[in-house]
Design a protein around this motif. Structure first.
Motif, PDB file in Angstrom:
ATOM      1  N   HIS A  17       0.852  -1.201   0.000  1.00  0.00           N
ATOM      2  CA  HIS A  17       0.000   0.000   0.000  1.00  0.00           C
ATOM      3  C   HIS A  17       0.888   1.252   0.000  1.00  0.00           C
ATOM      4  N   VAL A 107      14.866  -1.863   7.313  1.00  0.00           N
ATOM      5  CA  VAL A 107      13.860  -0.822   7.530  1.00  0.00           C
ATOM      6  C   VAL A 107      12.629  -1.462   8.162  1.00  0.00           C
ATOM      7  N   LEU A 158       1.436   7.843   8.040  1.00  0.00           N
ATOM      8  CA  LEU A 158       0.318   7.437   7.183  1.00  0.00           C
ATOM      9  C   LEU A 158      -0.390   6.274   7.870  1.00  0.00           C
ATOM     10  N   SER A 161      -2.861   0.307   6.665  1.00  0.00           N
ATOM     11  CA  SER A 161      -2.338  -1.048   6.870  1.00  0.00           C
ATOM     12  C   SER A 161      -2.930  -1.973   5.818  1.00  0.00           C
ATOM     13  N   THR A 163      -4.101  -4.787   6.486  1.00  0.00           N
ATOM     14  CA  THR A 163      -5.313  -5.351   7.095  1.00  0.00           C
ATOM     15  C   THR A 163      -6.522  -4.501   6.729  1.00  0.00           C
TER      16      THR A 163
HETATM   17  P1  ATP Z   1      -0.743  -6.195   8.015  1.00  0.00           P
HETATM   18  O1  ATP Z   1      -1.854  -5.278   8.440  1.00  0.00           O
HETATM   19  O2  ATP Z   1      -1.207  -7.352   7.184  1.00  0.00           O
HETATM   20  O3  ATP Z   1       0.190  -6.591   9.124  1.00  0.00           O
HETATM   21  P2  ATP Z   1       1.055  -4.066   7.213  1.00  0.00           P
HETATM   22  O4  ATP Z   1       0.390  -2.863   6.658  1.00  0.00           O
HETATM   23  O5  ATP Z   1       1.514  -4.011   8.636  1.00  0.00           O
HETATM   24  O6  ATP Z   1       0.127  -5.328   6.955  1.00  0.00           O
HETATM   25  P3  ATP Z   1       3.401  -5.545   6.538  1.00  0.00           P
HETATM   26  O7  ATP Z   1       3.656  -6.231   5.267  1.00  0.00           O
HETATM   27  O8  ATP Z   1       3.024  -6.336   7.741  1.00  0.00           O
HETATM   28  O9  ATP Z   1       2.257  -4.435   6.260  1.00  0.00           O
HETATM   29  O10 ATP Z   1       4.601  -4.583   6.938  1.00  0.00           O
HETATM   30  C1  ATP Z   1       5.844  -4.541   6.320  1.00  0.00           C
HETATM   31  C2  ATP Z   1       6.637  -3.410   6.947  1.00  0.00           C
HETATM   32  O11 ATP Z   1       6.028  -2.151   6.641  1.00  0.00           O
HETATM   33  C3  ATP Z   1       6.709  -3.447   8.481  1.00  0.00           C
HETATM   34  O12 ATP Z   1       8.009  -3.036   8.874  1.00  0.00           O
HETATM   35  C4  ATP Z   1       5.683  -2.408   8.905  1.00  0.00           C
HETATM   36  O13 ATP Z   1       5.957  -1.846  10.166  1.00  0.00           O
HETATM   37  C5  ATP Z   1       5.831  -1.384   7.819  1.00  0.00           C
HETATM   38  N1  ATP Z   1       4.636  -0.577   7.598  1.00  0.00           N
HETATM   39  C6  ATP Z   1       3.481  -0.974   7.046  1.00  0.00           C
HETATM   40  N2  ATP Z   1       2.609   0.034   6.965  1.00  0.00           N
HETATM   41  C7  ATP Z   1       3.209   1.121   7.499  1.00  0.00           C
HETATM   42  C8  ATP Z   1       2.801   2.487   7.711  1.00  0.00           C
HETATM   43  N3  ATP Z   1       1.590   2.899   7.374  1.00  0.00           N
HETATM   44  N4  ATP Z   1       3.700   3.326   8.280  1.00  0.00           N
HETATM   45  C9  ATP Z   1       4.932   2.875   8.641  1.00  0.00           C
HETATM   46  N5  ATP Z   1       5.378   1.607   8.458  1.00  0.00           N
HETATM   47  C10 ATP Z   1       4.529   0.738   7.895  1.00  0.00           C
END
Ligand code: ATP
Ligand code: MG
Length: 197
Positions: A17, A107, A158, A161, A163
């Motif tokens: 995303h 990261v 931002l 997520s 989810t």
């Molecule tokens: P889910 O809700 O399925 O857990 P997610 O949005 O957390 O998905 P991931 O693929 O789990 O996405 O995360 C990958 C990396 O991106 C992780 O280090 C997470 O902390 C980071 N991340 C995801 N969305 C954000 C955001 N909006 N701001 C900062 N870091 C993010």
């Protein structure tokens, strides 16, 4: 590229995303990294235990669609090609074995920091990589566990997520600008997240 400064941004990306892209790009610029690899987990072992995850090839295709037009953001499929459960320490070892001159920065969003001690070979990984932590709405910014060389990189928060994106798509609701249009097209083309209904 010898001596490359690489960011390692791992995730399930189910789906990728706009938050992911902003984080990757901001960290790349702030730390002057040559590339940030978006490392698509094959089997995120901590998530697989909790429920179904979209097939890795679909998640990878979405990341490919997402980074088109973002210079320096590069999809990485080595965890998929390796197969089995995905451990970041293995990915870091592989990247360094190919080129000892590489400098790796892992990261992570703030929500991930408290989990680091549960990661495989945490001590070894902390030796292999520097850590860049970014703020994430809803997750307190806690210090990195002992042993990590960590910096905090300021990002525009931002509240997005995967989810939330999945929940909206499965309910047939619009996702607005949470997901880039190119990713949305790919999601529809593959009929992911019940978009085929
Ligand atoms: P889910 O809700 O399925 O857990 P997610 O949005 O957390 O998905 P991931 O693929 O789990 O996405 O995360 C990958 C990396 O991106 C992780 O280090 C997470 O902390 C980071 N991340 C995801 N969305 C954000 C955001 N909006 N701001 C900062 N870091 C993010
Ligand atoms: Mg997550």
């Amino acid at each position: 590229m010898a001596g490359t400064r690489l960011g390692l941004f791992g995730g399930t990306f189910d789906p990728v995303h706009r938050g992911h892209l902003e984080v990757a790009q901001t960290v790349r610029r702030a730390l002057g990294l040559d590339q940030v690899l978006l490392v698509v987990a094959n089997e995120p072992w901590q998530k697989v235990a909790r429920g179904a995850v979209t097939p890795a090839e679909d998640r990878y295709a979405l990341v490919e669609a997402a980074v088109a037009g973002w210079p320096g953001l590069v999809p990485c499929r080595r965890e998929i090609d390796r197969g089995g459960p995905s451990y970041t320490v293995d990915t870091a070892e592989e990247l360094l074995a190919e080129d000892r001159g590489r400098e790796l920065t892992l990261v992570v969003g703030a929500d991930v920091v408290p989990d680091l001690p549960t990661w495989r070979d945490e001590r070894r990984l902390a030796e292999l990589v520097a850590l860049a932590v970014v703020d994430r709405p809803g997750s307190p910014l806690v210090p990195a566990p002992p042993g990590w060389r960590a910096v905090v990189v300021p990002v525009t928060p931002l509240d997005i997520s995967s989810t939330e994106v999945r929940t909206r798509l499965e309910a047939g609701e619009p996702v607005g600008d949470l997901v880039p249009e190119a990713v949305m097209r790919c999601i529809r083309a593959r009929g992911l997240y019940a978009t085929r209904r």
